[in-house]
Design a protein around this motif. Structure first.
Motif, short mmCIF file in Angstrom:
data_model
loop_
_atom_site.label_atom_id
_atom_site.label_comp_id
_atom_site.label_asym_id
_atom_site.label_seq_id
_atom_site.Cartn_x
_atom_site.Cartn_y
_atom_site.Cartn_z
N GLU A 63 0.84 -1.20 0.00
CA GLU A 63 0.00 0.00 0.00
C GLU A 63 0.87 1.24 0.00
OE1 GLU A 63 -2.03 0.88 3.78
OE2 GLU A 63 -1.29 -1.09 4.45
N SER A 64 0.31 2.33 -0.48
CA SER A 64 1.03 3.60 -0.50
C SER A 64 0.99 4.23 0.88
CB SER A 64 0.40 4.54 -1.53
OG SER A 64 0.42 3.98 -2.82
N GLY A 65 1.93 5.14 1.12
CA GLY A 65 1.93 5.82 2.41
C GLY A 65 3.31 6.30 2.79
N ASP A 66 3.42 6.80 4.01
CA ASP A 66 4.69 7.30 4.54
C ASP A 66 5.36 6.19 5.34
OD1 ASP A 66 4.28 9.83 3.46
OD2 ASP A 66 3.13 10.48 5.21
N TYR A 67 6.38 5.59 4.76
CA TYR A 67 7.12 4.53 5.42
C TYR A 67 8.17 5.15 6.33
CZ TYR A 67 4.90 1.01 2.49
OH TYR A 67 3.98 0.19 1.88
N GLN A 68 8.28 4.62 7.56
CA GLN A 68 9.19 5.17 8.56
C GLN A 68 10.39 4.24 8.75
OE1 GLN A 68 7.11 6.42 12.22
NE2 GLN A 68 5.22 5.88 11.17
N VAL A 69 11.57 4.82 8.66
CA VAL A 69 12.81 4.11 8.99
C VAL A 69 13.29 4.68 10.32
CG1 VAL A 69 15.16 3.55 8.23
CG2 VAL A 69 13.34 3.88 6.54
N CYS A 70 13.22 3.87 11.38
CA CYS A 70 13.48 4.37 12.74
C CYS A 70 14.73 3.73 13.33
CB CYS A 70 12.28 4.10 13.64
SG CYS A 70 10.74 4.86 13.08
N PHE A 71 15.50 4.55 14.03
CA PHE A 71 16.69 4.08 14.75
C PHE A 71 16.56 4.49 16.21
CE2 PHE A 71 18.00 4.68 10.35
CZ PHE A 71 18.57 3.44 10.07
N ASP A 72 16.68 3.51 17.10
CA ASP A 72 16.45 3.70 18.53
C ASP A 72 17.77 3.58 19.29
OD1 ASP A 72 15.56 3.81 21.10
OD2 ASP A 72 14.58 1.84 21.09
N ASN A 73 18.22 4.69 19.86
CA ASN A 73 19.43 4.70 20.68
C ASN A 73 19.09 5.07 22.13
OD1 ASN A 73 22.24 4.42 21.06
ND2 ASN A 73 22.58 6.62 20.81
N SER A 74 17.85 4.81 22.53
CA SER A 74 17.40 5.19 23.86
C SER A 74 18.06 4.36 24.96
CB SER A 74 15.88 5.06 23.96
OG SER A 74 15.46 3.74 23.71
N PHE A 75 18.61 3.18 24.61
CA PHE A 75 19.27 2.35 25.61
C PHE A 75 20.65 2.89 25.99
CE2 PHE A 75 20.32 0.72 21.42
CZ PHE A 75 21.69 0.60 21.47
N SER A 76 21.18 3.82 25.21
CA SER A 76 22.49 4.40 25.49
C SER A 76 22.32 5.75 26.17
CB SER A 76 23.30 4.57 24.19
OG SER A 76 24.54 5.17 24.43
N TYR A 77 22.95 5.93 27.33
CA TYR A 77 22.79 7.17 28.10
C TYR A 77 23.88 8.19 27.80
CZ TYR A 77 19.37 4.58 30.83
OH TYR A 77 18.28 3.86 31.21
N GLN A 78 24.99 7.76 27.19
CA GLN A 78 26.12 8.67 27.00
C GLN A 78 26.63 8.72 25.56
OE1 GLN A 78 29.06 7.35 29.84
NE2 GLN A 78 28.17 8.56 31.49
N THR A 79 26.46 7.63 24.81
CA THR A 79 27.13 7.52 23.51
C THR A 79 26.17 7.74 22.35
OG1 THR A 79 28.60 5.87 24.48
CG2 THR A 79 28.62 6.08 22.10
N ARG A 80 26.51 8.65 21.47
CA ARG A 80 25.73 8.83 20.25
C ARG A 80 26.19 7.82 19.22
NH1 ARG A 80 30.07 9.04 17.51
NH2 ARG A 80 30.99 10.93 16.67
#
Length: 227
Positions: free
Chosen positions: A87-104
């Motif tokens: 189907e058509s639409g806005d596909y989201q590519v997500c990256f989760d770094n919430s488990f890291s408190y200090q490192t980008r």
């Protein structure tokens, strides 16, 4: 607290069906990138990603359409996913770094949009030559080359160049990751070398002080050691 940062990539309809980005996901953040897709034009979406810098080089990945999770991975260094576009639409590519408190984390990822023939929807050379000049066609025929074979050869060359570009992008990503690993290892070795050196110097000074106290009659430490 979990911070969510949503970034919108405005990637309108264009000739190219390939996009590549290098992004930075700050510590404790969850970032999503949107790609608008028309499934009447595109049939398959492929996502390749790789963490090239930051911490243990891992991140959580999700590919979503609205609230539906199409692909998901946790604590991965790299990954590749290919999904059918139903189907058509806005596909989201997500990256989760919430488990890291200090490192980008620095992430390199590519998106490929394929048509029903499994080809990148790029500039169609055959379409541009649909109404070629009559004189040009005649000269081509004199050389024993048909317009169809010329279009097929040009398309083949274009596809091979796309593959070369893709592999070059992967090599650049691998190189950046290797540099990050070497830099982190150098910092770690330097830190522990400094710590060991300070400890050795401290132990040596303490030993000299204790030995000298043995020969001093008024030294409390010397008296304790002699007793």
């Amino acid at each position: 607290m979990r911070f969510i940062s949503v970034l919108l990539l405005t990637l309108g309809i264009a000739f190219a069906g390939e996009y590549d980005f290098t992004i930075e996901v700050p510590a404790g953040k969850f970032q999503c990138y949107f790609q608008t897709v028309d499934n009447t034009k595109y049939k398959t979406l492929e996502i390749d990603y790789q963490v090239v810098d930051g911490g243990d080089l891992n991140i959580n990945f999700m590919l979503m359409l609205g609230a539906n999770v199409l692909a998901q991975e946790a604590m991965k260094t790299d990954g590749s996913h290919k999904v059918e576009l139903k189907e058509s639409g806005d596909y989201q590519v997500c990256f989760d770094n919430s488990f890291s408190y200090q490192t980008r984390k620095v992430v390199f990822f590519e998106m490929f949009l394929f048509d029903e023939k499994g080809q990148l929807d790029e500039l169609d050379i055959a379409r541009l030559g649909a109404q070629p000049d009559g004189g040009f066609v005649k000269k081509m025929e004199e050389l024993g080359i048909s317009i169809e074979s010329f279009h097929a050869s040009a398309q083949r060359i274009k596809n091979e160049l796309n593959k070369v570009e893709y592999h070059q992008s992967l090599m650049r990503a691998h190189e950046a990751r290797d540099r990050a690993i070497m830099g982190a290892n150098l910092d770690r070795v330097t830190l522990w070398s400094i710590i060991h050196t300070v400890v050795l110097i401290g132990v040596a000074l303490i030993q000299v002080w204790m030995i000298r106290s043995l020969f001093e009659s008024n030294s409390k430490m010397g008296k304790m050691l002699r007793n």
